[in-house]
Design a protein around this motif. Structure first.
Motif, short mmCIF file in Angstrom:
data_model
loop_
_atom_site.label_atom_id
_atom_site.label_comp_id
_atom_site.label_asym_id
_atom_site.label_seq_id
_atom_site.Cartn_x
_atom_site.Cartn_y
_atom_site.Cartn_z
N THR A 111 0.91 -1.30 0.01
CA THR A 111 0.01 -0.13 -0.07
C THR A 111 0.82 1.20 -0.01
OG1 THR A 111 -1.87 -1.17 1.05
CG2 THR A 111 -1.66 1.38 1.62
N VAL A 112 0.62 2.13 -0.57
CA VAL A 112 1.11 3.55 -0.73
C VAL A 112 0.15 4.66 -0.75
CG1 VAL A 112 3.15 2.76 -2.03
CG2 VAL A 112 1.23 3.76 -3.20
N HIS A 113 0.50 5.74 0.07
CA HIS A 113 -0.66 7.07 -0.17
C HIS A 113 0.16 8.11 -0.54
CE1 HIS A 113 -3.79 8.91 2.26
NE2 HIS A 113 -3.59 9.93 1.25
N PRO A 114 0.48 8.50 -1.75
CA PRO A 114 1.01 9.76 -2.37
C PRO A 114 0.27 10.82 -1.75
CG PRO A 114 0.15 8.45 -4.07
CD PRO A 114 -0.17 7.59 -2.95
N ARG A 115 0.76 11.91 -1.08
CA ARG A 115 -0.01 13.14 -1.01
C ARG A 115 0.54 14.32 -1.92
NH1 ARG A 115 -2.92 12.81 3.80
NH2 ARG A 115 -2.60 10.87 4.84
N PRO A 116 -0.01 15.19 -2.09
CA PRO A 116 -0.01 16.49 -2.92
C PRO A 116 1.63 16.95 -2.52
CG PRO A 116 -2.06 16.55 -2.33
CD PRO A 116 -1.39 15.41 -1.33
N ASP A 117 2.06 17.16 -1.48
CA ASP A 117 3.25 17.70 -1.19
C ASP A 117 4.55 16.54 -1.28
OD1 ASP A 117 2.95 16.05 1.12
OD2 ASP A 117 3.11 17.77 2.62
N GLU A 118 4.19 15.49 -1.62
CA GLU A 118 5.01 14.34 -1.69
C GLU A 118 6.03 14.14 -0.62
OE1 GLU A 118 7.05 14.54 -5.56
OE2 GLU A 118 5.35 13.41 -6.39
N ARG A 119 5.57 14.43 0.69
CA ARG A 119 6.38 14.23 1.95
C ARG A 119 6.97 13.00 2.36
NH1 ARG A 119 1.30 15.88 4.05
NH2 ARG A 119 0.39 14.19 5.38
N HIS A 120 6.16 11.91 1.72
CA HIS A 120 6.76 10.50 1.93
C HIS A 120 6.86 9.78 0.52
CE1 HIS A 120 2.46 10.02 2.45
NE2 HIS A 120 2.48 10.67 3.50
N ILE A 121 5.96 9.03 0.26
CA ILE A 121 5.83 8.44 -1.24
C ILE A 121 5.92 9.47 -2.18
CG2 ILE A 121 4.39 7.10 -2.82
CD1 ILE A 121 5.88 5.35 -0.97
N ARG A 122 6.58 9.50 -3.24
CA ARG A 122 6.52 10.29 -4.41
C ARG A 122 5.66 9.64 -5.44
NH1 ARG A 122 12.99 11.11 -3.80
NH2 ARG A 122 13.02 12.26 -2.05
N PRO A 181 -7.74 15.60 -9.42
CA PRO A 181 -7.44 14.99 -10.67
C PRO A 181 -5.75 14.41 -10.87
CG PRO A 181 -7.94 17.15 -10.82
CD PRO A 181 -8.03 16.81 -9.28
N ARG A 182 -4.81 14.65 -9.95
CA ARG A 182 -3.48 14.06 -10.22
C ARG A 182 -3.64 12.85 -9.68
NH1 ARG A 182 2.06 16.02 -7.23
NH2 ARG A 182 3.43 14.92 -8.68
N TYR A 183 -4.11 12.47 -8.71
CA TYR A 183 -4.57 11.23 -8.09
C TYR A 183 -5.16 10.37 -9.25
CZ TYR A 183 -6.48 7.07 -5.48
OH TYR A 183 -6.80 5.90 -5.02
N MET A 184 -6.34 10.75 -9.78
CA MET A 184 -6.92 9.95 -10.77
C MET A 184 -6.28 9.61 -11.91
SD MET A 184 -9.90 9.29 -9.32
CE MET A 184 -11.08 8.88 -10.80
N LEU A 202 -2.83 9.19 -11.93
CA LEU A 202 -1.81 8.35 -11.37
C LEU A 202 -2.63 6.84 -11.61
CD1 LEU A 202 1.14 7.88 -10.29
CD2 LEU A 202 -0.28 8.06 -8.03
N VAL A 203 -3.87 6.69 -11.00
CA VAL A 203 -4.38 5.47 -10.74
C VAL A 203 -4.57 5.14 -12.25
CG1 VAL A 203 -6.27 4.29 -10.20
CG2 VAL A 203 -5.16 5.82 -8.64
N ALA A 204 -5.11 5.75 -13.19
CA ALA A 204 -5.42 5.58 -14.58
C ALA A 204 -4.07 4.80 -15.12
CB ALA A 204 -6.03 6.68 -15.34
N GLU A 205 -2.97 5.56 -14.92
CA GLU A 205 -1.77 4.89 -15.64
C GLU A 205 -1.03 3.75 -14.79
OE1 GLU A 205 2.62 6.86 -16.62
OE2 GLU A 205 1.29 8.07 -15.76
N VAL A 206 -1.45 3.60 -13.73
CA VAL A 206 -0.59 2.54 -12.91
C VAL A 206 -1.68 1.44 -13.08
CG1 VAL A 206 0.11 1.78 -10.70
CG2 VAL A 206 0.64 3.97 -11.53
N ARG A 207 -2.93 1.63 -12.91
CA ARG A 207 -3.82 0.38 -12.82
C ARG A 207 -3.63 -0.39 -11.73
NH1 ARG A 207 -6.95 -0.40 -18.42
NH2 ARG A 207 -7.14 1.69 -19.07
N PRO A 208 -3.72 -0.10 -10.57
CA PRO A 208 -3.19 -0.85 -9.54
C PRO A 208 -4.54 -2.02 -9.25
CG PRO A 208 -4.16 1.19 -8.66
CD PRO A 208 -4.00 1.23 -9.80
N ALA A 209 -4.13 -3.05 -8.17
CA ALA A 209 -5.39 -3.88 -8.15
C ALA A 209 -6.55 -3.15 -7.48
CB ALA A 209 -5.12 -4.91 -7.21
N GLN A 210 -6.13 -2.16 -6.60
CA GLN A 210 -7.31 -1.40 -5.70
C GLN A 210 -6.86 -0.15 -5.27
OE1 GLN A 210 -9.33 -3.15 -1.82
NE2 GLN A 210 -7.50 -2.17 -1.10
N ALA A 211 -7.88 0.89 -5.60
CA ALA A 211 -7.72 2.30 -5.24
C ALA A 211 -8.59 2.37 -3.94
CB ALA A 211 -8.23 3.09 -6.53
#
Length: 238
Positions: A41-52, A75-78, A80-89
């Motif tokens: 699991t990852v949780h990228p946040r807008p400021d990228e303070r952990h996961i980029r 929009p940025r999250y959406m 990213l998910v559309a590009e990566v297509r993870p198992a779960q969002a």
């Protein structure tokens, strides 16, 4: 057995504290899987303070188990998910400056937004989980929005566990029962640890998955990552 997804945000936090690439987030994910984790699991946040966001793209190439991307559906999250297509969002209602998740969605108030977001994500063949408090009407609202799963916010459970665990778990049992009856899968996460995890797992027979980061990574400092993952996997057994 409830599946264990390891949230690797804290590994990225440590890396970012000094710059460079130590510890290596991608290697950590590979190792977590090698040691038995059934998801990352990852949780990228807008400021990228952990996961980029670049980490998420790199992880896409190596994660062999279930990849779960949490976040607020801006929009940025959406994109990213559309590009990566993870198992779960996993959709969370966090404000951009939130330190960590601290409440679930009001699935009634935000029903229109969530319905549109869920429809868009499912069109990319991504399973959608909505982060909710253990409140029956919020669970029912998630089902009405078309979600595949809910993730129950377990900080209140963890807080009350050492006071009265039977009282602490009661709303989660009811919420999981309602979710299962509505055809939703059930995930859980936030402040779960080796002290309170197994009790939750044994009390919620329909608990599909737990996502654990802070406590697991903290335990790994003392116990080692491989041993810690084995201990959490053991706690995930009913």
């Amino acid at each position: 057995m409830t599946r264990l997804s390891v949230n690797i945000n804290k590994i990225a936090t440590l890396r970012n504290a000094r710059g460079g690439n130590n510890p290596d987030v991608v290697k950590a994910a590979i190792d977590c899987e090698r040691f038995g984790a059934q998801g990352i699991t990852v949780h990228p946040r807008p400021d990228e303070r952990h996961i980029r966001y670049s980490d998420v793209l790199a992880l896409k190439k190596v994660v062999k188990t279930e990849f779960n991307i949490e976040g607020y559906p801006d929009p940025r999250y959406m994109k990213l998910v559309a590009e990566v297509r993870p198992a779960q969002a996993t959709l969370v209602p966090d404000a951009p400056d939130a330190i960590t998740s601290n409440a679930g969605w009001d699935t009634l108030r935000h029903a229109s937004l969530l319905r549109d977001i869920v429809k868009e994500l499912k069109a990319s063949n991504v399973r959608v989980s909505i982060f909710v408090d253990p409140v029956p009407r919020m669970v029912e609202g998630a089902a009405a929005c078309g979600a595949d799963r809910i993730e129950l916010y377990t900080e209140p459970y963890a807080h009350e566990f050492n006071v009265d665990k039977t009282v602490a778990v009661k709303p989660y049992i009811e919420s999981a029962r309602i979710a299962h009856g509505a055809g939703l899968g059930v995930n859980a996460g936030h402040d779960l640890d080796l002290n309170n995890l197994n009790y939750l797992v044994t009390q919620l027979p329909h608990l599909d998955e737990v996502s654990i980061g802070h406590a697991l990574i903290s335990d790994a400092l003392y116990l080692g990552l491989e041993n810690t993952i084995q201990l959490y996997l053991r706690a995930c057994k009913r």
